[in-house]
Design a protein around this motif. Structure first.
Motif, mmCIF file in Angstrom:
data_model
loop_
_atom_site.group_PDB
_atom_site.id
_atom_site.type_symbol
_atom_site.label_atom_id
_atom_site.label_comp_id
_atom_site.label_asym_id
_atom_site.label_seq_id
_atom_site.Cartn_x
_atom_site.Cartn_y
_atom_site.Cartn_z
ATOM 1 N N HIS A 99 -2.740 2.548 -1.524
ATOM 2 C CA HIS A 99 -3.914 3.396 -1.763
ATOM 3 C C HIS A 99 -5.243 2.690 -1.493
ATOM 4 O O HIS A 99 -6.282 3.345 -1.440
ATOM 5 N N LYS A 100 -5.233 1.379 -1.293
ATOM 6 C CA LYS A 100 -6.468 0.670 -0.974
ATOM 7 C C LYS A 100 -6.593 0.337 0.519
ATOM 8 O O LYS A 100 -7.547 -0.330 0.929
ATOM 9 N N VAL A 101 -5.647 0.799 1.320
ATOM 10 C CA VAL A 101 -5.714 0.570 2.771
ATOM 11 C C VAL A 101 -6.619 1.622 3.389
ATOM 12 O O VAL A 101 -6.385 2.820 3.239
ATOM 13 N N SER A 102 -7.654 1.177 4.108
ATOM 14 C CA SER A 102 -8.610 2.122 4.682
ATOM 15 C C SER A 102 -8.621 2.141 6.207
ATOM 16 O O SER A 102 -9.087 3.106 6.812
ATOM 17 N N THR B 152 0.952 3.999 3.543
ATOM 18 C CA THR B 152 -0.039 2.972 3.243
ATOM 19 C C THR B 152 -0.293 2.886 1.745
ATOM 20 O O THR B 152 -0.194 3.888 1.027
ATOM 21 N N ASP C 276 2.163 -3.531 -3.455
ATOM 22 C CA ASP C 276 0.779 -3.979 -3.335
ATOM 23 C C ASP C 276 -0.050 -2.857 -2.719
ATOM 24 O O ASP C 276 0.333 -2.283 -1.698
ATOM 25 N N PRO C 277 -1.203 -2.528 -3.294
ATOM 26 C CA PRO C 277 -2.017 -1.423 -2.765
ATOM 27 C C PRO C 277 -2.598 -1.691 -1.376
ATOM 28 O O PRO C 277 -3.103 -0.776 -0.730
ATOM 29 N N TYR C 278 -2.528 -2.937 -0.918
ATOM 30 C CA TYR C 278 -3.042 -3.281 0.411
ATOM 31 C C TYR C 278 -1.932 -3.395 1.459
ATOM 32 O O TYR C 278 -2.195 -3.755 2.601
#
Length: 384
Positions: A100-103, A98, A50-52
């Motif tokens: 790739h959508k975790v900021s 992480t 999951d990207p998140y």
């Protein structure tokens, strides 16, 4: 500096201590294979799907009574062990990768792990009661694996970056403190109330600490073990009470009512307590708490003992008590717990009585199983 300590420069720390390339393919895990059968086995290192999500190197894990319960009995309520399961859910660690959508997180960040991720789409999640989500994926609750492994994947929004003032043992203690925050929040506890806490194990002691931090006027601790009451006193409780045992053949309800009246007179709380937090799960304590409650009081049941007990339901009705159950954490409890520890308002380190290496996990569980009065929270360090 070890992985359990404070980190002044997370990036340098990461390069020195975490990204040991030769070890990334291994994931030692503490696995419950069947009732009474636990073993450390090497599992594949998890990969992000999951990207998140994030991958966390698990640095510290506390042992909870539920972990021991699954080990010894294989079930809690409707949750039954059906296959091998990694144990553990009270954990902290360091992010190593992480999606790739975790900021808001990056490799090297030290985090407290909230170990239950809801569906976010059901009726309960949509109204903010995600702790009641029937699709909750909760660590070390069948069929979901727990956190007692070298690496663990969790949703990034359920990983909370901790301040520099906290170490990773304290970060693992965020989980039980969040439980205590949820119990007091369920009770709608507020300043200037009288609060009775039954049971002075880790959750009970932390409920007492939270109640004092939130401005309760009077907090009374009840237990049958003096050493546990001594810990409660260190958290600032106003009074402690050891209830006398009933005489053989005595009616349990008459005894509970008699003890409650005696306690209220001794402590000069004549009308009873505004809030009762039951954290023992013991049948006599539940009965005592009902009779010690003020008319219209709120009673929160958090401790879990026998599934069915003798319960004074008439007293609940005639006193107009508000009865509530508490499970896990409510929205906002993890950030609240981090603030309480990070600000120095609650010292959770005093509850950690025993520390073990990861390869000593069986001994750690055996110690908790023994139920010694001098053992509060047992901590297991991450894989070195």
């Amino acid at each position: 500096m070890s992985i359990q300590g404070r980190v002044a420069n997370p990036s340098n720390f990461l390069s020195r201590s975490l990204l040991l390339r030769s070890a990334l393919h291994k994931n030692p895990s503490f696995v419950l294979r069947a009732v009474g059968d636990v073993v450390i086995e090497d599992r594949p290192k998890p990969e992000l799907q999951d990207p998140y999500d994030v991958i966390v190197y698990v640095a510290q894990t506390g042992i909870c009574g539920s972990d021991v319960h699954y080990w010894q009995r294989g079930r809690i309520g409707d949750y039954t062990l059906t296959g091998p399961m990694v144990l553990g859910h009270e954990s902290s660690g360091v992010v190593i990768k992480t999606g790739h959508k975790v900021s808001h997180l990056k490799p090297g960040d030290r985090v407290a792990i909230e170990p239950g991720v809801p569906c976010r789409r059901c009726e309960y999640c949509r109204k903010g009661s995600y702790h009641l989500c029937s699709s909750m994926a909760f660590a070390a609750t069948p069929p979901w694996d727990g956190t007692l492994a070298k690496y663990y994947i969790n949703a990034s929004d359920f990983c909370y970056k901790i301040p520099d003032s906290m170490d990773l043992e304290e970060a693992a203690m965020v989980e039980p403190l969040s439980v205590a925050c949820a119990i007091t929040k369920t009770a709608d506890l507020c300043a200037h109330q009288t609060v009775l806490v039954l049971g002075c194990g880790p959750i009970g002691a932390l409920c007492q600490a939270v109640a004092k931090a939130y401005g309760a006027k009077t907090v009374v601790a009840v237990d049958i073990v003096q050493s546990r009451l001594d810990i409660s006193k260190s958290y600032g409780v106003d009074h402690s009470f050891i209830p006398p045992q009933a005489e053989p053949g005595a009616d349990p309800m008459e005894h509970a009512e008699k003890v409650a009246e005696s306690m209220k007179q001794q402590l000069e709380i004549k009308e009873g307590f505004d809030v009762v937090l039951e954290c023992s799960g013991a049948e006599p304590c539940i009965q005592l708490g009902i009779y010690a409650a003020k008319r219209g009081a709120t009673f929160v049941q958090a401790g879990m003992g026998k599934e069915n007990i003798l319960f004074p339901i008439t007293a609940v009705c005639t006193r107009g008590l508000v009865m509530k159950g508490s499970i896990r954490y409510l929205a906002g409890c993890y950030p609240a717990a981090i603030d309480l520890i990070g600000s120095g308002k609650i010292d959770v380190k005093k509850l950690i009585t025993n520390r073990f290496k990861f390869e000593e996990a069986v001994q750690a569980f055996e110690l908790v199983k023994a139920g010694r009065h001098d053992v509060f929270k047992v901590m297991i360090a991450g894989v070195q």
